[in-house]
Design a protein around this motif. Structure first.
Motif, mmCIF file in Angstrom:
data_model
loop_
_atom_site.group_PDB
_atom_site.id
_atom_site.type_symbol
_atom_site.label_atom_id
_atom_site.label_comp_id
_atom_site.label_asym_id
_atom_site.label_seq_id
_atom_site.Cartn_x
_atom_site.Cartn_y
_atom_site.Cartn_z
ATOM 1 N N ALA A 72 -5.658 13.027 -20.337
ATOM 2 C CA ALA A 72 -5.243 14.434 -20.428
ATOM 3 C C ALA A 72 -4.240 14.613 -21.564
ATOM 4 C CB ALA A 72 -4.651 14.894 -19.102
ATOM 5 N N SER A 73 -3.357 13.652 -21.730
ATOM 6 C CA SER A 73 -2.385 13.706 -22.820
ATOM 7 C C SER A 73 -3.092 13.666 -24.173
ATOM 8 C CB SER A 73 -1.396 12.538 -22.698
ATOM 9 O OG SER A 73 -0.506 12.529 -23.779
ATOM 10 N N ALA A 74 -4.039 12.768 -24.321
ATOM 11 C CA ALA A 74 -4.791 12.679 -25.582
ATOM 12 C C ALA A 74 -5.564 13.968 -25.838
ATOM 13 C CB ALA A 74 -5.739 11.483 -25.542
ATOM 14 N N SER A 75 -6.145 14.514 -24.803
ATOM 15 C CA SER A 75 -6.916 15.744 -24.943
ATOM 16 C C SER A 75 -6.025 16.916 -25.348
ATOM 17 C CB SER A 75 -7.616 16.050 -23.623
ATOM 18 O OG SER A 75 -8.224 17.305 -23.671
ATOM 19 N N ALA A 123 -11.213 3.067 -16.225
ATOM 20 C CA ALA A 123 -12.518 3.568 -16.670
ATOM 21 C C ALA A 123 -12.898 4.840 -15.914
ATOM 22 C CB ALA A 123 -13.587 2.496 -16.486
ATOM 23 N N VAL A 124 -12.676 4.840 -14.616
ATOM 24 C CA VAL A 124 -13.019 6.029 -13.825
ATOM 25 C C VAL A 124 -12.089 7.190 -14.181
ATOM 26 C CG1 VAL A 124 -13.038 6.967 -11.470
ATOM 27 C CG2 VAL A 124 -14.123 4.778 -11.948
ATOM 28 N N GLY A 125 -10.793 6.928 -14.286
ATOM 29 C CA GLY A 125 -9.847 7.992 -14.620
ATOM 30 C C GLY A 125 -10.130 8.615 -15.971
ATOM 31 N N ILE A 126 -10.336 7.783 -16.978
ATOM 32 C CA ILE A 126 -10.656 8.292 -18.312
ATOM 33 C C ILE A 126 -12.020 8.983 -18.279
ATOM 34 C CG2 ILE A 126 -11.194 7.626 -20.694
ATOM 35 C CD1 ILE A 126 -9.110 5.331 -20.304
ATOM 36 N N LEU A 131 -15.801 13.483 -18.840
ATOM 37 C CA LEU A 131 -16.835 14.357 -18.278
ATOM 38 C C LEU A 131 -16.363 15.804 -18.233
ATOM 39 C CD1 LEU A 131 -18.298 12.198 -15.382
ATOM 40 C CD2 LEU A 131 -19.468 12.937 -17.456
ATOM 41 N N PHE A 132 -15.136 15.995 -17.805
ATOM 42 C CA PHE A 132 -14.573 17.341 -17.745
ATOM 43 C C PHE A 132 -14.567 17.972 -19.139
ATOM 44 C CE2 PHE A 132 -10.894 20.215 -17.912
ATOM 45 C CZ PHE A 132 -11.236 21.106 -16.900
ATOM 46 N N MET A 133 -14.109 17.213 -20.121
ATOM 47 C CA MET A 133 -14.040 17.726 -21.490
ATOM 48 C C MET A 133 -15.430 18.017 -22.051
ATOM 49 S SD MET A 133 -11.010 18.205 -22.410
ATOM 50 C CE MET A 133 -11.363 18.458 -24.140
ATOM 51 N N ALA A 138 -19.302 21.853 -24.000
ATOM 52 C CA ALA A 138 -20.737 22.050 -24.198
ATOM 53 C C ALA A 138 -21.043 23.545 -24.336
ATOM 54 C CB ALA A 138 -21.517 21.462 -23.030
ATOM 55 N N PRO A 139 -21.867 23.903 -25.296
ATOM 56 C CA PRO A 139 -22.237 25.316 -25.421
ATOM 57 C C PRO A 139 -23.087 25.735 -24.233
ATOM 58 C CG PRO A 139 -23.498 23.972 -26.962
ATOM 59 C CD PRO A 139 -22.501 23.069 -26.286
ATOM 60 N N ALA A 140 -22.999 26.973 -23.894
ATOM 61 C CA ALA A 140 -23.784 27.483 -22.775
ATOM 62 C C ALA A 140 -25.261 27.371 -23.101
ATOM 63 C CB ALA A 140 -23.408 28.928 -22.493
#
Length: 156
Positions: A72-75, A123-126, A131-133, A138-140
């Motif tokens: 989240a910080s990197a994002s 791995a799961v946390g990142i 996936l969220f990002m 992603a365009p609609a």
């Protein structure tokens, strides 16, 4: 950027303010410090109470949380691309290894499977943030877009 200005590429796909970015960074730093303190505490059973989950589950969950906060910080900083995510994951893997190998200095034992649980959690946390990002960026699809109305043709 001045105080209160926004940065691009936030977790919601929109801008992230400097104070919000700072809050995420502080949370990640505090969490990492708390994680090191907990993993180096000489009598972990004192912290966990009766019937705690397995040690590996605790390692997995703790490092999944760290992975989410670091990603989240990197994002929030707008640094969200493959090479940076890979570098972040490698730095966190080294952090986890150092966390594990320094435990004997505090009366704890080194366990390779703890480190593997740490890596799986990272791995799961990142991955959750990736996936969220990717879903936010992603365009609609055409099916998601609202059809536009065309005016009726009055040329009869």
């Amino acid at each position: 950027m001045g105080a209160g200005q926004r940065r691009p590429n936030g977790p919601s796909g929109g801008p992230v303010s400097r104070p919000a970015t700072l809050a995420i960074d502080v949370a990640a730093g505090f969490y990492a410090s708390l994680l090191v303190a907990a993993t180096h505490y000489p009598r972990p059973q004192d912290l966990l109470g009766p019937n705690p989950p397995s040690d590996k589950v605790l390692h997995f969950l703790a490092y999944a949380g760290l992975g989410v906060l670091a990603a989240a910080s990197a994002s929030a900083r707008g640094g969200w691309n493959g090479p940076r995510v890979t570098l972040m994951a490698l730095v966190l893997a080294v952090f986890a290894a150092l966390d594990e190998v320094t435990q004997p200095w505090f009366g704890r034992a080194v366990e390779g499977f703890d480190w593997l649980a740490d890596l799986a959690g990272l791995a799961v946390g990142i991955g959750v943030v990736v996936l969220f990002m990717s879903r936010r960026a992603a365009p609609a699809s055409p099916a998601d877009r609202r059809p536009t109305r065309t005016p009726p043709d009055n040329a009869s």
